[in-house]
Design a protein around this motif. Structure first.
Motif, PDB file in Angstrom:
ATOM      1  N   LEU A   5       0.851  -1.180   0.000  1.00 21.65           N
ATOM      2  CA  LEU A   5       0.000   0.000   0.000  1.00 21.65           C
ATOM      3  C   LEU A   5       0.893   1.238   0.000  1.00 21.65           C
ATOM      4  O   LEU A   5       1.768   1.374   0.851  1.00 21.65           O
ATOM      5  N   VAL A   6       0.685   2.102  -0.989  1.00 23.95           N
ATOM      6  CA  VAL A   6       1.434   3.354  -1.066  1.00 23.95           C
ATOM      7  C   VAL A   6       0.498   4.486  -0.649  1.00 23.95           C
ATOM      8  O   VAL A   6      -0.521   4.720  -1.290  1.00 23.95           O
ATOM      9  N   MET A   7       0.828   5.148   0.460  1.00 23.71           N
ATOM     10  CA  MET A   7       0.035   6.296   0.917  1.00 23.71           C
ATOM     11  C   MET A   7       0.848   7.541   0.612  1.00 23.71           C
ATOM     12  O   MET A   7       1.871   7.789   1.241  1.00 23.71           O
ATOM     13  N   GLU A   8       0.389   8.281  -0.378  1.00 31.45           N
ATOM     14  CA  GLU A   8       1.157   9.439  -0.844  1.00 31.45           C
ATOM     15  C   GLU A   8       0.202  10.418  -1.500  1.00 31.45           C
ATOM     16  O   GLU A   8      -0.540  10.046  -2.397  1.00 31.45           O
ATOM     17  N   ASP A   9       0.205  11.666  -1.042  1.00 29.95           N
ATOM     18  CA  ASP A   9      -0.756  12.627  -1.597  1.00 29.95           C
ATOM     19  C   ASP A   9      -0.299  13.235  -2.914  1.00 29.95           C
ATOM     20  O   ASP A   9      -1.081  13.833  -3.629  1.00 29.95           O
ATOM     21  N   ASP A  10       0.975  13.100  -3.252  1.00 26.95           N
ATOM     22  CA  ASP A  10       1.461  13.594  -4.535  1.00 26.95           C
ATOM     23  C   ASP A  10       1.264  12.495  -5.577  1.00 26.95           C
ATOM     24  O   ASP A  10       1.981  11.494  -5.583  1.00 26.95           O
ATOM     25  N   THR A  11       0.276  12.683  -6.445  1.00 31.84           N
ATOM     26  CA  THR A  11      -0.100  11.637  -7.402  1.00 31.84           C
ATOM     27  C   THR A  11       1.068  11.187  -8.269  1.00 31.84           C
ATOM     28  O   THR A  11       1.235  10.005  -8.532  1.00 31.84           O
ATOM     29  N   LYS A  12       1.885  12.157  -8.708  1.00 31.34           N
ATOM     30  CA  LYS A  12       3.017  11.800  -9.571  1.00 31.34           C
ATOM     31  C   LYS A  12       3.954  10.825  -8.870  1.00 31.34           C
ATOM     32  O   LYS A  12       4.402   9.847  -9.452  1.00 31.34           O
ATOM     33  N   ILE A  13       4.239  11.124  -7.605  1.00 27.53           N
ATOM     34  CA  ILE A  13       5.136  10.255  -6.840  1.00 27.53           C
ATOM     35  C   ILE A  13       4.480   8.898  -6.603  1.00 27.53           C
ATOM     36  O   ILE A  13       5.107   7.852  -6.760  1.00 27.53           O
ATOM     37  N   ALA A  31      -3.229   5.175  -1.947  1.00 24.78           N
ATOM     38  CA  ALA A  31      -4.195   6.000  -1.226  1.00 24.78           C
ATOM     39  C   ALA A  31      -3.626   7.409  -1.140  1.00 24.78           C
ATOM     40  O   ALA A  31      -2.433   7.583  -0.880  1.00 24.78           O
ATOM     41  N   PRO A  32      -4.459   8.436  -1.354  1.00 25.53           N
ATOM     42  CA  PRO A  32      -3.978   9.808  -1.358  1.00 25.53           C
ATOM     43  C   PRO A  32      -3.828  10.406   0.039  1.00 25.53           C
ATOM     44  O   PRO A  32      -3.236  11.458   0.209  1.00 25.53           O
ATOM     45  N   ASP A  33      -4.378   9.732   1.055  1.00 20.81           N
ATOM     46  CA  ASP A  33      -4.258  10.279   2.405  1.00 20.81           C
ATOM     47  C   ASP A  33      -4.422   9.169   3.436  1.00 20.81           C
ATOM     48  O   ASP A  33      -4.710   8.022   3.104  1.00 20.81           O
ATOM     49  N   GLY A  34      -4.212   9.545   4.685  1.00 21.66           N
ATOM     50  CA  GLY A  34      -4.241   8.563   5.754  1.00 21.66           C
ATOM     51  C   GLY A  34      -5.597   7.913   5.965  1.00 21.66           C
ATOM     52  O   GLY A  34      -5.702   6.750   6.344  1.00 21.66           O
ATOM     53  N   PHE A  35      -6.654   8.668   5.686  1.00 22.84           N
ATOM     54  CA  PHE A  35      -8.003   8.143   5.895  1.00 22.84           C
ATOM     55  C   PHE A  35      -8.276   6.991   4.931  1.00 22.84           C
ATOM     56  O   PHE A  35      -8.656   5.894   5.325  1.00 22.84           O
ATOM     57  N   ASP A  36      -8.056   7.256   3.640  1.00 15.02           N
ATOM     58  CA  ASP A  36      -8.234   6.207   2.623  1.00 15.02           C
ATOM     59  C   ASP A  36      -7.278   5.058   2.879  1.00 15.02           C
ATOM     60  O   ASP A  36      -7.616   3.896   2.704  1.00 15.02           O
ATOM     61  N   GLY A  37      -6.057   5.440   3.254  1.00 17.51           N
ATOM     62  CA  GLY A  37      -5.028   4.425   3.500  1.00 17.51           C
ATOM     63  C   GLY A  37      -5.458   3.443   4.572  1.00 17.51           C
ATOM     64  O   GLY A  37      -5.352   2.228   4.397  1.00 17.51           O
ATOM     65  N   LEU A  38      -5.961   3.982   5.688  1.00 17.19           N
ATOM     66  CA  LEU A  38      -6.382   3.104   6.781  1.00 17.19           C
ATOM     67  C   LEU A  38      -7.518   2.189   6.349  1.00 17.19           C
ATOM     68  O   LEU A  38      -7.561   1.016   6.711  1.00 17.19           O
ATOM     69  N   ARG A  39      -8.428   2.748   5.550  1.00 13.39           N
ATOM     70  CA  ARG A  39      -9.547   1.936   5.083  1.00 13.39           C
ATOM     71  C   ARG A  39      -9.035   0.768   4.230  1.00 13.39           C
ATOM     72  O   ARG A  39      -9.492  -0.366   4.358  1.00 13.39           O
ATOM     73  N   LEU A  40      -8.068   1.069   3.370  1.00  7.82           N
ATOM     74  CA  LEU A  40      -7.492   0.021   2.523  1.00  7.82           C
ATOM     75  C   LEU A  40      -6.768  -1.024   3.362  1.00  7.82           C
ATOM     76  O   LEU A  40      -6.803  -2.212   3.051  1.00  7.82           O
ATOM     77  N   VAL A  41      -6.093  -0.571   4.418  1.00  3.20           N
ATOM     78  CA  VAL A  41      -5.389  -1.523   5.278  1.00  3.20           C
ATOM     79  C   VAL A  41      -6.396  -2.494   5.896  1.00  3.20           C
ATOM     80  O   VAL A  41      -6.193  -3.706   5.905  1.00  3.20           O
ATOM     81  N   MET A  51       4.699   4.942   3.172  1.00  3.62           N
ATOM     82  CA  MET A  51       3.926   6.163   3.289  1.00  3.62           C
ATOM     83  C   MET A  51       4.710   7.436   3.490  1.00  3.62           C
ATOM     84  O   MET A  51       5.780   7.461   4.072  1.00  3.62           O
ATOM     85  N   ASP A  52       4.115   8.479   2.951  1.00  4.90           N
ATOM     86  CA  ASP A  52       4.654   9.808   3.104  1.00  4.90           C
ATOM     87  C   ASP A  52       4.310  10.266   4.522  1.00  4.90           C
ATOM     88  O   ASP A  52       3.283   9.874   5.062  1.00  4.90           O
ATOM     89  N   ILE A  53       5.163  11.071   5.126  1.00  4.33           N
ATOM     90  CA  ILE A  53       4.862  11.531   6.480  1.00  4.33           C
ATOM     91  C   ILE A  53       3.842  12.665   6.471  1.00  4.33           C
ATOM     92  O   ILE A  53       2.919  12.685   7.262  1.00  4.33           O
ATOM     93  N   TRP A  54       4.004  13.607   5.537  1.00  6.87           N
ATOM     94  CA  TRP A  54       3.045  14.720   5.505  1.00  6.87           C
ATOM     95  C   TRP A  54       1.965  14.453   4.485  1.00  6.87           C
ATOM     96  O   TRP A  54       2.216  14.475   3.294  1.00  6.87           O
ATOM     97  N   MET A  55       0.765  14.193   4.975  1.00  7.37           N
ATOM     98  CA  MET A  55      -0.358  13.971   4.064  1.00  7.37           C
ATOM     99  C   MET A  55      -1.564  14.706   4.617  1.00  7.37           C
ATOM    100  O   MET A  55      -1.649  14.933   5.818  1.00  7.37           O
ATOM    101  N   PRO A  56      -2.499  15.041   3.738  1.00  5.58           N
ATOM    102  CA  PRO A  56      -3.760  15.564   4.279  1.00  5.58           C
ATOM    103  C   PRO A  56      -4.433  14.453   5.094  1.00  5.58           C
ATOM    104  O   PRO A  56      -4.181  13.282   4.838  1.00  5.58           O
ATOM    105  N   VAL A  57      -5.243  14.817   6.034  1.00  7.12           N
ATOM    106  CA  VAL A  57      -5.952  13.856   6.880  1.00  7.12           C
ATOM    107  C   VAL A  57      -4.970  12.913   7.577  1.00  7.12           C
ATOM    108  O   VAL A  57      -4.939  11.719   7.304  1.00  7.12           O
ATOM    109  N   GLY A  58      -4.171  13.467   8.453  1.00  7.94           N
ATOM    110  CA  GLY A  58      -3.328  12.595   9.264  1.00  7.94           C
ATOM    111  C   GLY A  58      -1.946  12.394   8.696  1.00  7.94           C
ATOM    112  O   GLY A  58      -1.770  12.029   7.552  1.00  7.94           O
ATOM    113  N   SER A  62       0.673   9.580  12.510  1.00  7.87           N
ATOM    114  CA  SER A  62      -0.619   9.326  13.163  1.00  7.87           C
ATOM    115  C   SER A  62      -1.275   8.076  12.574  1.00  7.87           C
ATOM    116  O   SER A  62      -1.947   7.330  13.277  1.00  7.87           O
ATOM    117  N   VAL A  63      -1.031   7.838  11.296  1.00  9.61           N
ATOM    118  CA  VAL A  63      -1.548   6.609  10.671  1.00  9.61           C
ATOM    119  C   VAL A  63      -0.892   5.397  11.335  1.00  9.61           C
ATOM    120  O   VAL A  63      -1.560   4.421  11.679  1.00  9.61           O
TER     121      VAL A  63
END
Length: 138
Positions: A5-13, A31-41, A51-58, A62-63
């Motif tokens: 699972l790749v949690m990263e808000d920068d789509t290109k990356i 997943a573009p953010d921690g919320f979606d990411g957690l759901r996928l997990v 995962m990226d450390i700085w993402m919208p929603v957590g 915090s994830v």
């Protein structure tokens, strides 16, 4: 096939990572953010989370804490960040990160870290992973 699972808000990356990981033979969820990411997990139980450390929603941290509180501790975490803030690596390690990369990172090193984390954790589903001493290679 290992699922990552790749949690990263920068789509290109996120896409670049997914392409590389798929080329290396992994199944990739993004997943573009921690919320979606957690759901996928919860739904998909990936074998590793990148995962990226700085993402919208957590933040990634915090994830990671949410995963621990949900009892999903068997999944290796690899953090990536563009931030040069002091102490991030220490925090990542405290949260049990398998690896920590600053952008720009070397994709080969990243793939090596992913492979290593997956090897050290062949079956992470629901089992408590006891922190073992890594053997020293001479």
């Amino acid at each position: 096939m290992k699922k990552i699972l790749v949690m990263e808000d920068d789509t290109k990356i996120a896409i670049a990572l997914a392409v590389r990981l798929e080329a290396a033979g992994y199944e990739v969820l993004t997943a573009p953010d921690g919320f979606d990411g957690l759901r996928l997990v919860m739904d998909d139980r990936p074998d590793l989370i990148l995962m990226d450390i700085w993402m919208p929603v957590g933040t990634g941290f915090s994830v990671a804490q949410r995963l621990q509180s949900l009892g999903l501790t068997g999944i290796p975490l690899i953090f990536i960040t563009a931030s040069k803030l002091k102490g991030l690596k220490e925090t990542a390690k405290k949260l049990g990160a398998a690896a920590f990369f600053e952008k720009p990172y070397d994709p080969e090193q990243l793939l090596a870290a992913v492979a290593q984390a997956l090897e050290e954790n062949p079956v992470g589903h629901g089992r408590e992973v006891v922190a073992s001493q890594t053997p020293h290679h001479h």
